[in-house]
Design a protein around this motif. Structure first.
Motif, PDB file in Angstrom:
ATOM      1  N   GLY A 206       0.796  -1.223   0.000  1.00  0.00           N
ATOM      2  CA  GLY A 206       0.000   0.000   0.000  1.00  0.00           C
ATOM      3  C   GLY A 206       0.820   1.259   0.000  1.00  0.00           C
ATOM      4  N   CYS A 207       2.136   1.134   0.220  1.00  0.00           N
ATOM      5  CA  CYS A 207       3.018   2.316   0.178  1.00  0.00           C
ATOM      6  C   CYS A 207       4.407   1.862  -0.257  1.00  0.00           C
ATOM      7  N   ARG A 208       4.437   1.170  -1.409  1.00  0.00           N
ATOM      8  CA  ARG A 208       5.699   0.611  -1.880  1.00  0.00           C
ATOM      9  C   ARG A 208       5.992   1.033  -3.314  1.00  0.00           C
ATOM     10  N   THR A 209       7.261   1.030  -3.627  1.00  0.00           N
ATOM     11  CA  THR A 209       7.679   1.293  -4.998  1.00  0.00           C
ATOM     12  C   THR A 209       7.571   0.006  -5.810  1.00  0.00           C
ATOM     13  N   GLY A 210       7.878   0.097  -7.097  1.00  0.00           N
ATOM     14  CA  GLY A 210       7.778  -1.071  -7.957  1.00  0.00           C
ATOM     15  C   GLY A 210       8.691  -2.202  -7.548  1.00  0.00           C
ATOM     16  N   ASN A 211       9.832  -1.885  -6.921  1.00  0.00           N
ATOM     17  CA  ASN A 211      10.755  -2.943  -6.500  1.00  0.00           C
ATOM     18  C   ASN A 211      10.633  -3.282  -5.015  1.00  0.00           C
ATOM     19  N   GLY A 212       9.525  -2.823  -4.402  1.00  0.00           N
ATOM     20  CA  GLY A 212       9.247  -3.238  -3.029  1.00  0.00           C
ATOM     21  C   GLY A 212       9.845  -2.374  -1.942  1.00  0.00           C
ATOM     22  N   GLU A 213      10.358  -1.201  -2.283  1.00  0.00           N
ATOM     23  CA  GLU A 213      10.897  -0.292  -1.266  1.00  0.00           C
ATOM     24  C   GLU A 213       9.772   0.576  -0.693  1.00  0.00           C
ATOM     25  N   PHE A 214      10.034   1.178   0.459  1.00  0.00           N
ATOM     26  CA  PHE A 214       9.076   2.089   1.094  1.00  0.00           C
ATOM     27  C   PHE A 214       8.918   3.341   0.242  1.00  0.00           C
ATOM     28  N   ALA A 215       7.646   3.749   0.019  1.00  0.00           N
ATOM     29  CA  ALA A 215       7.347   4.939  -0.786  1.00  0.00           C
ATOM     30  C   ALA A 215       6.815   6.044   0.121  1.00  0.00           C
ATOM     31  N   PRO A 216       7.651   7.004   0.518  1.00  0.00           N
ATOM     32  CA  PRO A 216       7.248   8.021   1.499  1.00  0.00           C
ATOM     33  C   PRO A 216       6.045   8.851   1.086  1.00  0.00           C
ATOM     34  N   SER A 217       6.002   9.294  -0.170  1.00  0.00           N
ATOM     35  CA  SER A 217       4.918  10.182  -0.579  1.00  0.00           C
ATOM     36  C   SER A 217       3.581   9.456  -0.568  1.00  0.00           C
ATOM     37  N   GLU A 218       3.562   8.217  -1.020  1.00  0.00           N
ATOM     38  CA  GLU A 218       2.319   7.451  -1.010  1.00  0.00           C
ATOM     39  C   GLU A 218       1.869   7.169   0.424  1.00  0.00           C
ATOM     40  N   PHE A 219       2.837   6.856   1.298  1.00  0.00           N
ATOM     41  CA  PHE A 219       2.506   6.641   2.706  1.00  0.00           C
ATOM     42  C   PHE A 219       1.881   7.900   3.305  1.00  0.00           C
ATOM     43  N   ALA A 220       2.476   9.049   3.030  1.00  0.00           N
ATOM     44  CA  ALA A 220       1.970  10.308   3.583  1.00  0.00           C
ATOM     45  C   ALA A 220       0.557  10.594   3.086  1.00  0.00           C
ATOM     46  N   ASP A 221       0.306  10.359   1.802  1.00  0.00           N
ATOM     47  CA  ASP A 221      -1.027  10.614   1.246  1.00  0.00           C
ATOM     48  C   ASP A 221      -2.090   9.756   1.935  1.00  0.00           C
ATOM     49  N   LYS A 222      -1.800   8.468   2.114  1.00  0.00           N
ATOM     50  CA  LYS A 222      -2.790   7.575   2.712  1.00  0.00           C
ATOM     51  C   LYS A 222      -2.908   7.783   4.219  1.00  0.00           C
ATOM     52  N   ALA A 223      -1.789   8.053   4.880  1.00  0.00           N
ATOM     53  CA  ALA A 223      -1.825   8.258   6.331  1.00  0.00           C
ATOM     54  C   ALA A 223      -2.618   9.497   6.714  1.00  0.00           C
ATOM     55  N   ALA A 224      -2.808  10.414   5.760  1.00  0.00           N
ATOM     56  CA  ALA A 224      -3.573  11.632   6.045  1.00  0.00           C
ATOM     57  C   ALA A 224      -5.068  11.382   6.103  1.00  0.00           C
ATOM     58  N   HIS A 225      -5.519  10.183   5.722  1.00  0.00           N
ATOM     59  CA  HIS A 225      -6.953   9.884   5.723  1.00  0.00           C
ATOM     60  C   HIS A 225      -7.524  10.061   7.126  1.00  0.00           C
ATOM     61  N   GLU A 226      -8.704  10.630   7.217  1.00  0.00           N
ATOM     62  CA  GLU A 226      -9.290  10.964   8.508  1.00  0.00           C
ATOM     63  C   GLU A 226      -9.572   9.734   9.372  1.00  0.00           C
ATOM     64  N   HIS A 227      -9.790   8.564   8.754  1.00  0.00           N
ATOM     65  CA  HIS A 227     -10.091   7.374   9.546  1.00  0.00           C
ATOM     66  C   HIS A 227      -8.845   6.720  10.123  1.00  0.00           C
ATOM     67  N   ILE A 228      -7.679   7.066   9.609  1.00  0.00           N
ATOM     68  CA  ILE A 228      -6.435   6.509  10.153  1.00  0.00           C
ATOM     69  C   ILE A 228      -6.029   7.344  11.364  1.00  0.00           C
ATOM     70  N   LYS A 229      -6.047   6.716  12.520  1.00  0.00           N
ATOM     71  CA  LYS A 229      -5.748   7.409  13.779  1.00  0.00           C
ATOM     72  C   LYS A 229      -4.328   7.161  14.265  1.00  0.00           C
ATOM     73  N   CYS A 230      -3.737   6.016  13.886  1.00  0.00           N
ATOM     74  CA  CYS A 230      -2.377   5.662  14.295  1.00  0.00           C
ATOM     75  C   CYS A 230      -1.719   4.901  13.151  1.00  0.00           C
ATOM     76  N   VAL A 231      -0.396   4.903  13.120  1.00  0.00           N
ATOM     77  CA  VAL A 231       0.348   4.069  12.169  1.00  0.00           C
ATOM     78  C   VAL A 231       1.313   3.192  12.953  1.00  0.00           C
ATOM     79  N   SER A 232       1.440   1.937  12.500  1.00  0.00           N
ATOM     80  CA  SER A 232       2.218   0.951  13.248  1.00  0.00           C
ATOM     81  C   SER A 232       3.167   0.221  12.317  1.00  0.00           C
ATOM     82  N   LEU A 233       4.396   0.051  12.746  1.00  0.00           N
ATOM     83  CA  LEU A 233       5.417  -0.665  11.993  1.00  0.00           C
ATOM     84  C   LEU A 233       5.558  -2.075  12.564  1.00  0.00           C
ATOM     85  N   LYS A 234       5.286  -3.078  11.758  1.00  0.00           N
ATOM     86  CA  LYS A 234       5.391  -4.460  12.233  1.00  0.00           C
ATOM     87  C   LYS A 234       6.830  -4.949  12.083  1.00  0.00           C
TER      88      LYS A 234
END
Length: 521
Positions: A206-234
């Motif tokens: 849900g927030c990865r580049t084509g080769n499976g790396e972390f995609a900061p901009s996509e993460f930021a866009d989705k994390a801004a959603h009003e229903h997301i209250k916390c983010v957790s790293l497994k």
């Protein structure tokens, strides 16, 4: 075998010469004869070669064994993973019926290992509404009030769309949190508006580049959603610490592929490690970056505790960087999973009791406990489970399998086969259709409310009204037939800042070995 074929031949002859009514038994015995010939000629199963036809009875009974064991053989209190008493309590609370037991406990209260909480001679009124826990340290700008019991991490792909819709709608109805699991953020997590903890795993789905790396901009866009209250790293999962997840290609539909941002129909493997960091210091910095990208929302991580020195290395990195997560979720080795190698589920990782006490004491000893809340996940299903974990050091709890039971799970233990009989852990639309979202949403809501109410009543009977008032001496364990010890006596409980001032002997070696720039073995 010869007698079977001879009987089939006689019946065929009778069908031809006497009456067509002999055809059904003739065809039956012909089929059995053909099966017997196939059994004799195959080379895979020795049982079938020695006992053609009859040998199949072994496989039938083996397939039925879990159901026979669960429904007819096991006692009310000794089933695994969850016994009948606990399952019945979950079902009754989900349905809104009375979860009461007549005549007294069936458990052996004098057995070694039996645990009980200490009632007070001066109980308190039950608080209404039940207490919540404020999640958010000094670097968090959008704190969140967490319920005492929430939906633990379960991904879309592992669970069906209808199961996720029911869980999220139930969370919205009850005002508690729903962890997305590491499988990405789907519309089924968002449709009903329940509060979400967005979990990011090693695959960064849900927030990865084509080769499976972390995609900061996509993460930021989705994390801004009003229903997301916390983010957790497994970091790791209790039932399978140290290995990545596998989603078979047959379950990777076009929808799941879109959510996870992976190719359709191809098996998806989550690596066992994160690519964005390799040391405790880098982990802490990445958590700070996640919180910044998420706009200051509470940020934390989940792990199954292994080496105490490794966790102390993370604590030293927090101290060195001046950065702390807002929460840490401790997942016990008794936690559940859709699929895991039995050796991992049975033999790796700390059980929740030891993991919780380790994390709580490490944070206290480093002087960090007031900045970080602790969540507990791993076989939490009753109010007593909730209170027990709060005594052991948690601030709140999460449940996965109990929530699955609230939406209809019958503990068939077929989660990895895509043949869940009640439509919970499957991607088969025909099976998932059996799960009615409206009905099951209400059940999730009722179960969570009744369980939290039970926990609040238990605490009130112990003379406290808030988890902050619980103490280790309030939980006791029978050591042998004549000896009972409290948790205050069984475990060492550190004073605030004690590790930094001078670690006690039991912690000295691990504290000395811990280093902020390496995960000490």
């Amino acid at each position: 075998m010869g007698a079977l074929l001879l009987l089939a031949a006689v019946l065929v002859t009778a069908s031809v010469q006497a009456s067509p009514w002999w055809w059904p038994p003739a065809l039956l015995f012909l089929a059995l004869g053909a099966l017997g010939v196939a059994d004799l000629t195959q080379r895979t199963h020795s049982v079938l070669r020695n006992y053609p036809v009859l040998g199949h009875l072994r496989f039938v009974l083996e397939a039925l064994r879990p159901e026979l064991q669960q429904y007819f053989i096991e006692r009310n209190f000794d089933g695994r993973p969850f016994d009948r008493d606990v399952r019945s309590m979950v079902y009754e609370r989900a349905k809104g019926t009375e979860a009461e037991a007549p005549f007294g406990t069936e458990r052996d209260v004098y057995a070694t290992g039996y645990e009980f909480m200490v009632p007070s001679m001066a109980p308190k009124p039950v608080p209404d509404p039940p207490p919540t826990v404020r999640i958010g340290g000094p670097d968090c700008t959008e704190p969140y009030d967490m319920a005492l019991l929430n939906v633990s991490a379960m991904s879309f792909g592992s669970l069906s769309a209808n199961a996720l819709l029911a869980l999220n709608h139930g969370a919205a109805m009850g005002g508690f949190a729903h962890d997305t699991g590491e499988g990405g953020l789907s519309e089924y997590h968002l449709r009903h508006g329940g509060d979400l903890v967005w979990e990011i795993g090693t695959g960064y789905f849900g927030c990865r580049t084509g080769n499976g790396e972390f995609a900061p901009s996509e993460f930021a866009d989705k994390a801004a959603h009003e229903h997301i209250k916390c983010v957790s790293l497994k970091l790791s999962q209790g039932a399978k610490p140290g290995i990545g997840g596998v989603l078979p290609g047959g379950k990777v539909s076009s929808e799941i592929a879109r959510v996870r941002e992976v190719p359709q129909g191809r098996t998806v493997v989550s690596p066992p490690y994160h690519r964005t960091f390799s040391t405790p210091r880098e982990l802490v910095r990445f958590l700070a970056r996640m919180r910044e990208l998420a706009g200051g929302k509470p940020t934390g991580f989940k792990l199954c505790v292994g080496s105490r020195a490794q966790f102390l290395s993370v604590c030293k990195a927090m101290l060195a960087e001046g950065v702390t997560p807002d929460f840490i979720i401790v997942d016990g080795a008794e936690g559940g999973t859709g699929a895991a190698p039995p050796e991992f589920a049975d033999h790796l990782g700390s059980p929740l009791t030891e993991g919780l006490i380790t994390v709580h004491n490490a944070l206290v000893g480093c002087g960090l406990r007031d900045r970080i809340k602790i969540g507990a996940s791993g076989k939490v299903a009753t109010g007593a489970d909730v209170v027990k974990r709060l005594v052991q050091g948690a601030d709140y709890t999460n449940a996965a399998r109990a929530m699955m039971m609230a939406v209809g799970c019958i503990q068939a233990q077929r989660c990895h086969t895509n043949t869940c009989p009640v439509g919970v852990a499957t991607q088969d639309p025909r099976r998932a259709r059996a799960l009615d979202v409206g009905d099951k949403s209400a059940r999730v809501h009722r179960f969570q409310r009744a369980t939290v109410d039970s926990a609040a009543r238990i605490m009130a009977s112990m003379g406290v009204q808030h988890p902050d008032e619980l103490r280790p001496h309030m939980l006791r364990r029978r050591i042998d037939a004549l000896t009972v010890r409290s948790y205050a006596e069984l475990y060492d409980w550190l004073a605030p800042g004690e590790l930094r001032a001078g670690p006690p002997p039991a912690w000295a070696a691990d504290w000395a070995a811990a280093h902020p720039d390496r995960f000490t073995v």
